[in-house]
Design a protein around this motif. Structure first.
Motif, short mmCIF file in Angstrom:
data_model
loop_
_atom_site.label_atom_id
_atom_site.label_comp_id
_atom_site.label_asym_id
_atom_site.label_seq_id
_atom_site.Cartn_x
_atom_site.Cartn_y
_atom_site.Cartn_z
N ILE A 1 0.84 -1.21 0.00
CA ILE A 1 0.00 0.00 0.00
C ILE A 1 0.87 1.25 0.00
CG2 ILE A 1 -1.65 1.34 1.37
CD1 ILE A 1 -2.87 -1.38 2.23
N ASN A 2 1.94 1.24 0.77
CA ASN A 2 2.85 2.39 0.80
C ASN A 2 3.53 2.59 -0.55
OD1 ASN A 2 2.34 3.12 3.46
ND2 ASN A 2 3.95 1.79 4.28
N ASP A 3 3.89 1.49 -1.22
CA ASP A 3 4.48 1.60 -2.56
C ASP A 3 3.48 2.22 -3.53
OD1 ASP A 3 6.87 0.51 -1.78
OD2 ASP A 3 6.46 -1.49 -2.57
N THR A 4 2.23 1.79 -3.43
CA THR A 4 1.18 2.33 -4.29
C THR A 4 1.00 3.82 -4.03
OG1 THR A 4 0.03 0.21 -4.33
CG2 THR A 4 -1.24 2.15 -4.96
N ARG A 5 0.90 4.19 -2.76
CA ARG A 5 0.72 5.60 -2.40
C ARG A 5 1.87 6.44 -2.94
NH1 ARG A 5 0.28 4.92 2.56
NH2 ARG A 5 -1.99 5.10 2.82
N LYS A 6 3.10 6.00 -2.71
CA LYS A 6 4.27 6.74 -3.17
C LYS A 6 4.30 6.85 -4.69
CE LYS A 6 9.33 6.81 -2.95
NZ LYS A 6 10.55 6.11 -2.45
N GLY A 7 4.01 5.73 -5.35
CA GLY A 7 4.03 5.72 -6.81
C GLY A 7 3.03 6.69 -7.40
N PHE A 8 1.85 6.74 -6.84
CA PHE A 8 0.82 7.62 -7.38
C PHE A 8 1.02 9.07 -6.97
CE2 PHE A 8 -1.16 3.76 -8.64
CZ PHE A 8 -1.88 4.12 -9.77
N GLU A 9 1.66 9.32 -5.84
CA GLU A 9 2.03 10.69 -5.50
C GLU A 9 3.00 11.24 -6.57
OE1 GLU A 9 3.59 10.23 -1.59
OE2 GLU A 9 1.63 10.51 -0.61
N GLU A 10 3.92 10.39 -7.01
CA GLU A 10 4.87 10.80 -8.05
C GLU A 10 4.16 11.01 -9.38
OE1 GLU A 10 7.69 7.65 -8.05
OE2 GLU A 10 8.66 8.28 -6.17
N LEU A 11 3.20 10.14 -9.71
CA LEU A 11 2.46 10.29 -10.96
C LEU A 11 1.62 11.55 -10.97
CD1 LEU A 11 1.28 6.63 -11.69
CD2 LEU A 11 2.86 7.99 -13.05
N PHE A 12 0.93 11.82 -9.87
CA PHE A 12 0.10 13.01 -9.82
C PHE A 12 0.95 14.28 -9.87
CE2 PHE A 12 -3.04 10.13 -7.60
CZ PHE A 12 -3.86 10.02 -8.71
N ALA A 13 2.16 14.21 -9.30
CA ALA A 13 3.06 15.37 -9.37
C ALA A 13 3.46 15.66 -10.81
CB ALA A 13 4.30 15.12 -8.51
N ALA A 14 3.55 14.60 -11.63
CA ALA A 14 3.83 14.74 -13.06
C ALA A 14 2.52 14.58 -13.82
CB ALA A 14 4.86 13.70 -13.50
N LEU B 1 7.97 -3.55 -12.62
CA LEU B 1 9.28 -2.91 -12.73
C LEU B 1 9.27 -1.53 -12.08
CD1 LEU B 1 10.28 -3.89 -16.36
CD2 LEU B 1 11.44 -4.59 -14.26
N ARG B 2 8.16 -0.83 -12.21
CA ARG B 2 8.02 0.45 -11.52
C ARG B 2 7.38 0.18 -10.17
NH1 ARG B 2 5.39 4.98 -10.12
NH2 ARG B 2 6.39 6.95 -10.65
N LYS B 3 8.02 0.60 -9.12
CA LYS B 3 7.57 0.25 -7.77
C LYS B 3 6.38 1.11 -7.35
CE LYS B 3 10.93 -2.67 -7.63
NZ LYS B 3 10.64 -4.10 -7.86
N ASP B 4 5.23 0.82 -7.94
CA ASP B 4 4.02 1.58 -7.61
C ASP B 4 2.92 0.68 -7.05
OD1 ASP B 4 3.20 0.20 -9.84
OD2 ASP B 4 2.58 1.97 -10.99
N GLY B 5 3.32 -0.50 -6.56
CA GLY B 5 2.35 -1.36 -5.89
C GLY B 5 1.52 -2.24 -6.79
N HIS B 6 1.90 -2.36 -8.08
CA HIS B 6 1.15 -3.28 -8.94
C HIS B 6 1.22 -4.70 -8.36
CE1 HIS B 6 -0.44 -5.14 -12.64
NE2 HIS B 6 0.45 -6.09 -12.38
N VAL B 7 0.07 -5.38 -8.35
CA VAL B 7 0.01 -6.76 -7.85
C VAL B 7 -0.28 -7.73 -8.99
CG1 VAL B 7 -1.15 -8.38 -6.30
CG2 VAL B 7 -0.70 -6.03 -5.55
#
Length: 251
Positions: free
Chosen positions: A7-20, A168-174
């Motif tokens: 969940i933390n990986d997902t949160r971090k990954g999407f925070e980065e995506l929304f920033a871009a 490969l991208r650490k955004d919480g994909h399962v």
């Protein structure tokens, strides 16, 4: 699997995506698909609708606009995105639209409190899909609708190339699930398939975020990789993913 770590990986990954934001929007927006979803899910006056994994409010805002007599709630784990959504809703005068954060596991709502749950391109991040579907069923009233739109593996992809690639991208994909897997998991929670349609999306990723992708390509059969129509540019990778669009009913 460590659920909290995922969940933390997902949160971090999407925070980065929304920033871009421009790149995130380019890889997920599809006006034709959005129009088909809003016409496919039948929402009547006075209904209460949950947009699960709302992100930037891509579904929530048009649903609120098209259904002013309904209450629309967007649920997500990414607080920065929710704050931006709240500001936008206030600016647009969307009084029937609100946004709620949660821990990524248990929905903060009473049982039977929604008529419809919708989710788009989110549930492949859920670390415990059975629990997630169980929460959907719990908050739905009897006869309520659950609409899920999520990519699926190609029929020839038996060894999980697309999941290896997405991880490969650490955004919480399962995991991407087949139609049959969705039907079986939902049936365990009292949700029965009513209708469906297929779609596809062209998914872009910046090469700098997917280090090691060549090793993944070597690991899998070339015919499987080719089935996703992978294209590489100097800075980006593109694959085509087929998408399940499934409408379930509770009870």
């Amino acid at each position: 699997m460590d659920i909290r770590e995922n969940i933390n990986d997902t949160r971090k990954g999407f925070e980065e995506l929304f920033a871009a934001g421009d790149f995130y929007n380019r890889q997920t927006q599809d006006s034709e698909h959005l129009e088909k979803i809003t016409g496919f899910v039948k929402i009547a006056e006075g209904m209460r609708v949950l947009d699960l994994g709302t992100g930037s409010g891509y579904l929530s805002f048009p649903l609120a606009k098209d259904n002013p007599g309904c209450e629309i709630i967007g649920l997500d784990i990414v607080c920065d995105a929710l704050e931006a959504n709240r500001a936008r809703a206030k600016a647009e005068g969307a009084k029937n639209l609100s946004f709620v954060s949660y821990d990524g596991v248990d929905f903060p709502f009473e049982a039977g409190s929604f008529d419809v749950v919708v989710t788009r391109y989110a549930m492949h991040h859920f670390p415990d899909i059975g629990h997630g579907i169980g929460e959907v069923s719990r908050v739905l009233r009897q006869g309520g609708q659950f609409f899920v739109s999520d990519p699926r593996p190609n029929d020839c992809d038996k060894d999980g190339f697309v999941d290896d690639y997405m991880k490969l991208r650490k955004d919480g994909h399962v995991k991407f699930y087949t139609k049959e897997e969705w039907i079986n998991e939902c049936a365990k929670c009292g949700l029965k398939l009513r209708d469906c349609f297929d779609s596809s999306m062209r998914f872009a990723r910046k090469k700098e975020t997917v280090a090691g992708y060549r090793d993944v390509l070597k690991k899998h059969d070339k015919a499987v990789v080719d089935s996703y129509d992978l294209v590489e540019t100097d800075t980006e990778l593109y694959i085509t993913e087929h998408v399940n669009n499934l409408l379930f009913v509770k009870g």
